[in-house]
Design a protein around this motif. Structure first.
Motif, PDB file in Angstrom:
ATOM      1  N   ARG A 186     -20.382  44.171  16.616  1.00 56.17           N
ATOM      2  CA  ARG A 186     -19.587  44.844  15.581  1.00 56.17           C
ATOM      3  C   ARG A 186     -19.643  44.088  14.262  1.00 56.17           C
ATOM      4  N   LEU A 187     -19.458  42.768  14.329  1.00 56.73           N
ATOM      5  CA  LEU A 187     -19.435  41.976  13.096  1.00 56.73           C
ATOM      6  C   LEU A 187     -20.832  41.727  12.530  1.00 56.73           C
ATOM      7  N   SER A 188     -21.860  41.790  13.388  1.00 53.66           N
ATOM      8  CA  SER A 188     -23.219  41.518  12.901  1.00 53.66           C
ATOM      9  C   SER A 188     -23.715  42.586  11.927  1.00 53.66           C
ATOM     10  N   HIS A 189     -23.093  43.763  11.946  1.00 51.12           N
ATOM     11  CA  HIS A 189     -23.484  44.815  10.996  1.00 51.12           C
ATOM     12  C   HIS A 189     -23.186  44.401   9.549  1.00 51.12           C
ATOM     13  N   TYR A 190     -22.213  43.503   9.395  1.00 53.81           N
ATOM     14  CA  TYR A 190     -21.837  43.070   8.049  1.00 53.81           C
ATOM     15  C   TYR A 190     -22.542  41.775   7.654  1.00 53.81           C
ATOM     16  N   ALA A 191     -23.420  41.271   8.534  1.00 57.11           N
ATOM     17  CA  ALA A 191     -24.107  40.008   8.252  1.00 57.11           C
ATOM     18  C   ALA A 191     -25.586  40.114   8.596  1.00 57.11           C
ATOM     19  N   ARG A 192     -26.185  41.250   8.258  1.00 59.53           N
ATOM     20  CA  ARG A 192     -27.589  41.458   8.614  1.00 59.53           C
ATOM     21  C   ARG A 192     -28.507  40.486   7.883  1.00 59.53           C
ATOM     22  N   GLY A 193     -28.133  40.077   6.695  1.00 61.21           N
ATOM     23  CA  GLY A 193     -28.964  39.127   5.974  1.00 61.21           C
ATOM     24  C   GLY A 193     -28.915  37.727   6.562  1.00 61.21           C
ATOM     25  N   MET A 194     -27.934  37.448   7.412  1.00 60.78           N
ATOM     26  CA  MET A 194     -27.792  36.123   8.004  1.00 60.78           C
ATOM     27  C   MET A 194     -28.558  35.994   9.319  1.00 60.78           C
ATOM     28  N   VAL A 195     -28.758  37.088  10.005  1.00 59.43           N
ATOM     29  CA  VAL A 195     -29.503  37.083  11.271  1.00 59.43           C
ATOM     30  C   VAL A 195     -30.620  38.121  11.146  1.00 59.43           C
ATOM     31  N   VAL A 196     -31.696  37.719  10.493  1.00 58.66           N
ATOM     32  CA  VAL A 196     -32.781  38.660  10.200  1.00 58.66           C
ATOM     33  C   VAL A 196     -33.589  38.970  11.449  1.00 58.66           C
ATOM     34  N   SER A 197     -33.980  37.946  12.181  1.00 58.81           N
ATOM     35  CA  SER A 197     -34.847  38.137  13.342  1.00 58.81           C
ATOM     36  C   SER A 197     -34.034  38.192  14.632  1.00 58.81           C
ATOM     37  N   GLU A 198     -34.701  38.670  15.709  1.00 61.27           N
ATOM     38  CA  GLU A 198     -34.066  38.719  17.022  1.00 61.27           C
ATOM     39  C   GLU A 198     -33.764  37.312  17.540  1.00 61.27           C
ATOM     40  N   TYR A 199     -34.646  36.374  17.237  1.00 61.23           N
ATOM     41  CA  TYR A 199     -34.455  34.993  17.693  1.00 61.23           C
ATOM     42  C   TYR A 199     -33.224  34.369  17.022  1.00 61.23           C
ATOM     43  N   GLU A 200     -33.039  34.603  15.719  1.00 59.85           N
ATOM     44  CA  GLU A 200     -31.866  34.080  15.025  1.00 59.85           C
ATOM     45  C   GLU A 200     -30.576  34.685  15.586  1.00 59.85           C
ATOM     46  N   LYS A 201     -30.681  35.935  15.987  1.00 55.06           N
ATOM     47  CA  LYS A 201     -29.532  36.604  16.602  1.00 55.06           C
ATOM     48  C   LYS A 201     -29.162  35.927  17.922  1.00 55.06           C
ATOM     49  N   CYS A 202     -30.171  35.565  18.715  1.00 57.15           N
ATOM     50  CA  CYS A 202     -29.932  34.870  19.986  1.00 57.15           C
ATOM     51  C   CYS A 202     -29.317  33.489  19.753  1.00 57.15           C
ATOM     52  N   ILE A 203     -29.849  32.759  18.759  1.00 57.78           N
ATOM     53  CA  ILE A 203     -29.342  31.414  18.471  1.00 57.78           C
ATOM     54  C   ILE A 203     -27.869  31.463  18.082  1.00 57.78           C
ATOM     55  N   HIS A 204     -27.521  32.416  17.217  1.00 59.17           N
ATOM     56  CA  HIS A 204     -26.137  32.516  16.762  1.00 59.17           C
ATOM     57  C   HIS A 204     -25.224  32.933  17.909  1.00 59.17           C
ATOM     58  N   PHE A 205     -25.708  33.802  18.794  1.00 61.18           N
ATOM     59  CA  PHE A 205     -24.909  34.236  19.937  1.00 61.18           C
ATOM     60  C   PHE A 205     -24.659  33.059  20.886  1.00 61.18           C
ATOM     61  N   GLU A 206     -25.689  32.248  21.121  1.00 61.34           N
ATOM     62  CA  GLU A 206     -25.553  31.092  22.010  1.00 61.34           C
ATOM     63  C   GLU A 206     -24.573  30.067  21.453  1.00 61.34           C
ATOM     64  N   ASP A 207     -24.582  29.879  20.139  1.00 61.09           N
ATOM     65  CA  ASP A 207     -23.710  28.870  19.528  1.00 61.09           C
ATOM     66  C   ASP A 207     -22.229  29.178  19.736  1.00 61.09           C
ATOM     67  N   GLY A 208     -21.908  30.459  19.921  1.00 63.74           N
ATOM     68  CA  GLY A 208     -20.508  30.837  20.104  1.00 63.74           C
ATOM     69  C   GLY A 208     -20.058  30.870  21.546  1.00 63.74           C
ATOM     70  N   LEU A 209     -20.975  30.646  22.485  1.00 62.23           N
ATOM     71  CA  LEU A 209     -20.617  30.690  23.908  1.00 62.23           C
ATOM     72  C   LEU A 209     -19.790  29.476  24.312  1.00 62.23           C
ATOM     73  N   ARG A 210     -19.067  29.623  25.403  1.00 58.42           N
ATOM     74  CA  ARG A 210     -18.360  28.469  25.963  1.00 58.42           C
ATOM     75  C   ARG A 210     -19.370  27.436  26.441  1.00 58.42           C
ATOM     76  N   ASP A 211     -18.965  26.167  26.439  1.00 54.37           N
ATOM     77  CA  ASP A 211     -19.880  25.082  26.782  1.00 54.37           C
ATOM     78  C   ASP A 211     -20.453  25.232  28.183  1.00 54.37           C
ATOM     79  N   ASN A 212     -19.602  25.637  29.147  1.00 56.59           N
ATOM     80  CA  ASN A 212     -20.073  25.708  30.529  1.00 56.59           C
ATOM     81  C   ASN A 212     -21.079  26.828  30.759  1.00 56.59           C
ATOM     82  N   LEU A 213     -21.168  27.788  29.837  1.00 55.32           N
ATOM     83  CA  LEU A 213     -22.184  28.834  29.927  1.00 55.32           C
ATOM     84  C   LEU A 213     -23.397  28.519  29.054  1.00 55.32           C
ATOM     85  N   ARG A 214     -23.158  27.890  27.915  1.00 55.64           N
ATOM     86  CA  ARG A 214     -24.254  27.599  27.000  1.00 55.64           C
ATOM     87  C   ARG A 214     -25.234  26.594  27.597  1.00 55.64           C
TER      88      ARG A 214
END
Length: 227
Positions: A84-112
């Motif tokens: 939902r929020l990524s629609h307002y930040a398309r310039g920040m996560v241009v590629s699919e890989y950047e999208k994965c990196i940003h998603f991983e950074d927000g995960l809990r430590d025991n899952l990341r």
């Protein structure tokens, strides 16, 4: 509306039918103050965006996206908020890989830590792996809790073990090694003549022998005293 095969006029009519409460009242006010020939699909999109998706709102959503963390959410809930929020930040996560990196950074430590050593380049694959890892950890936690509960029950004394029976209470105090006295005698007041508890006349008052119970002599004259 862009995915529907309809005219701009039909798009405008369809989107207005979806408005509710405050949004519908807002459109009625806009419609009354606008010339009919200006009420087009493009006019609605621009007016709606300036009302509900202004620059301040977009900036707030971008900031929320940058600080988004999974927290107590399940992976599926975190994914929905991330998209939902990524629609307002398309310039920040241009590629699919950047999208994965940003998603991983927000995960809990025991899952990341389970995913980070093997970086994913496809967002859908990453999310599915995280959901599987989350389910595995939840199953392990439930098994540990069940095992602890079982061990606790095993340590508790069984209710089927017979308990020692309580001894029946006597009507009065009984002293070990002492002669058993009648209940009535224990309730008598001490005699003022001899100091003992007894019923009837006191032998000391009637001058009877306290040794052989004879009324003919005193205890000091008792023939059994020599024994």
């Amino acid at each position: 509306m862009n995915d529907l095969d309809c005219t701009p006029e039909q798009k405008l009519k369809g989107i207005v039918s979806l408005l509710r409460d405050e949004a519908y009242q807002w459109w009625l006010a806009v419609k009354e103050g606008t010339q009919p020939d200006r009420l087009t699909w493009e006019f609605f999109k621009n007016t709606f965006q300036s009302k509900y998706v202004g620059a301040n709102y977009v900036d707030a959503c971008r900031c929320e996206f940058l600080n988004l963390m999974q927290g107590d959410r399940f992976v599926a809930e975190y994914e929905a908020e991330f998209l939902r929020l990524s629609h307002y930040a398309r310039g920040m996560v241009v590629s699919e890989y950047e999208k994965c990196i940003h998603f991983e950074d927000g995960l809990r430590d025991n899952l990341r830590v389970l995913i980070t050593p093997h970086r994913e380049h496809e967002f859908t694959v990453l999310v599915e792996k995280e959901k599987i890892a989350e389910e595995v950890k939840r199953a392990k936690r439930q098994n540990r809790e069940m095992e602890r509960g079982k061990n606790k029950r095993d340590l508790e004394p069984s209710s089927s073990v017979p308990r020692p029976k309580k001894k029946a209470r006597s009507d009065g105090p009984v002293r070990v090694g002492a002669p058993v006295a009648s209940v009535a005698s224990t309730r008598l007041q001490p005699c003022s003549d001899c100091g003992r508890r007894h019923s009837g006349k006191c032998w000391r008052r009637i001058r009877a022998c306290l040794r052989c119970r004879s009324l003919e002599h005193l205890i000091r004259e008792c023939p059994q005293w020599a024994d």
